[in-house]
Design a protein around this motif. Structure first.
Motif, mmCIF file in Angstrom:
data_model
loop_
_atom_site.group_PDB
_atom_site.id
_atom_site.type_symbol
_atom_site.label_atom_id
_atom_site.label_comp_id
_atom_site.label_asym_id
_atom_site.label_seq_id
_atom_site.Cartn_x
_atom_site.Cartn_y
_atom_site.Cartn_z
ATOM 1 N N THR A 191 0.853 -1.184 0.000
ATOM 2 C CA THR A 191 0.000 0.000 0.000
ATOM 3 C C THR A 191 0.889 1.233 0.000
ATOM 4 O OG1 THR A 191 -0.148 0.030 2.426
ATOM 5 C CG2 THR A 191 -1.906 -1.104 1.218
ATOM 6 N N VAL A 192 0.340 2.315 -0.522
ATOM 7 C CA VAL A 192 1.038 3.598 -0.454
ATOM 8 C C VAL A 192 0.845 4.133 0.957
ATOM 9 C CG1 VAL A 192 1.181 5.942 -1.354
ATOM 10 C CG2 VAL A 192 0.685 4.036 -2.904
ATOM 11 N N GLY A 193 1.889 4.065 1.757
ATOM 12 C CA GLY A 193 1.803 4.395 3.166
ATOM 13 C C GLY A 193 1.329 3.204 3.967
ATOM 14 N N ALA A 194 1.571 3.218 5.272
ATOM 15 C CA ALA A 194 1.155 2.114 6.141
ATOM 16 C C ALA A 194 -0.364 1.987 6.138
ATOM 17 C CB ALA A 194 1.665 2.348 7.561
ATOM 18 N N SER A 195 -0.828 0.757 6.320
ATOM 19 C CA SER A 195 -2.262 0.503 6.277
ATOM 20 C C SER A 195 -2.631 -0.544 7.311
ATOM 21 C CB SER A 195 -2.669 0.026 4.879
ATOM 22 O OG SER A 195 -4.040 -0.256 4.813
ATOM 23 N N ALA A 196 -3.837 -0.436 7.837
ATOM 24 C CA ALA A 196 -4.331 -1.438 8.778
ATOM 25 C C ALA A 196 -4.542 -2.769 8.058
ATOM 26 C CB ALA A 196 -5.650 -0.970 9.385
ATOM 27 N N SER A 197 -4.488 -3.864 8.814
ATOM 28 C CA SER A 197 -4.731 -5.182 8.247
ATOM 29 C C SER A 197 -6.183 -5.292 7.782
ATOM 30 C CB SER A 197 -4.454 -6.271 9.280
ATOM 31 O OG SER A 197 -5.475 -6.280 10.275
ATOM 32 N N VAL A 198 -6.443 -6.318 6.985
ATOM 33 C CA VAL A 198 -7.808 -6.525 6.491
ATOM 34 C C VAL A 198 -8.773 -6.718 7.656
ATOM 35 C CG1 VAL A 198 -9.296 -8.040 5.136
ATOM 36 C CG2 VAL A 198 -7.004 -7.469 4.301
ATOM 37 N N GLY A 206 -10.927 -8.535 17.986
ATOM 38 C CA GLY A 206 -9.619 -9.041 18.349
ATOM 39 C C GLY A 206 -8.480 -8.540 17.492
ATOM 40 N N ALA A 207 -8.778 -7.934 16.354
ATOM 41 C CA ALA A 207 -7.740 -7.403 15.483
ATOM 42 C C ALA A 207 -7.263 -6.055 16.023
ATOM 43 C CB ALA A 207 -8.259 -7.237 14.055
ATOM 44 N N GLY A 208 -5.952 -5.915 16.150
ATOM 45 C CA GLY A 208 -5.406 -4.679 16.704
ATOM 46 C C GLY A 208 -5.448 -3.525 15.726
#
Length: 208
Positions: A191-198, A206-208
């Motif tokens: 991704t262009v720049g950091a991105s959260a997980s799906v 439970g996903a951080g």
């Protein structure tokens, strides 16, 4: 054009065979495309850019996931084959076809997905790096870039698939989200720049 295989190289390839790599027939290709599409972090995209579309097998599948696709190739024969495939599937209205090389200015217009599939190893590393450094800053933050390449050596190609993906991975501003490797293919998602997980972006508990 220097730094890549010539347009004439591809003209000769398509003059010898309508589908030079049997993209529409081989299970290997069907499986690779299925993995590539499954790795995309979003279910839908507004505008995909697919350089080096060849005969349009992946293009057709992208049209089912995207409101718009801009697909390009240096071969007029390949673009004609893509157009015919899209007409058969009824997706022509969502796809723009352009005769264009990856190292020309990318036709970006609200693009949120770039698909670099089996095309980057046609370039020398320095030429590919120059293209990415010039064009990737033009992409909006959060844009997905997927790179999928054959891993086996091909005498004509300036780079291997692994080397091509390594050049893409080293592009400033790209964040690697996911990767897949087997003996035959390497697929990376950035991704262009950091991105959260799906899971995080879709509020899975439970996903951080």
């Amino acid at each position: 054009m220097t730094g890549r295989l010539s347009d004439q190289y591809f003209d000769e390839i398509y003059a010898a065979a309508a589908d030079p790599w049997s993209l529409g027939e081989r299970w290997y290709e069907q499986r690779k495309y299925a993995i590539t599409l499954a790795m995309l972090p979003s279910p839908r995209y507004e505008h995909a850019f697919e350089p080096g579309c060849s005969v349009g097998v992946l293009t057709d599948s992208l049209a089912a996931r995207c409101a718009k696709v801009t697909a390009t190739d240096v071969s007029a024969v390949a673009l004609d084959a893509t157009r015919a495939r899209l007409e058969r599937s009824g997706t022509t209205e969502r796809v723009d076809l352009l005769r264009l090389s990856l190292d020309e200015r990318w036709p970006l217009d609200g693009t949120d997905l770039v698909v670099i599939s089996e095309v980057a190893y046609y370039f020398e590393a320095s030429a590919l790096r120059d293209v990415l450094v010039r064009e990737c800053p033009r992409l909006d933050g959060g844009t997905t870039i997927v790179a999928a390449h054959w891993r086996h050596a091909v005498a004509d190609y300036p780079m291997s698939g692994d080397e091509a993906n390594e050049v893409i991975a080293a592009t400033p501003g790209l964040y690697r989200m996911a990767g897949y490797r087997d003996d035959d293919v390497v697929i990376d998602v950035f991704t262009v720049g950091a991105s959260a997980s799906v899971a995080a972006r879709t509020d899975v508990p439970g996903a951080g």
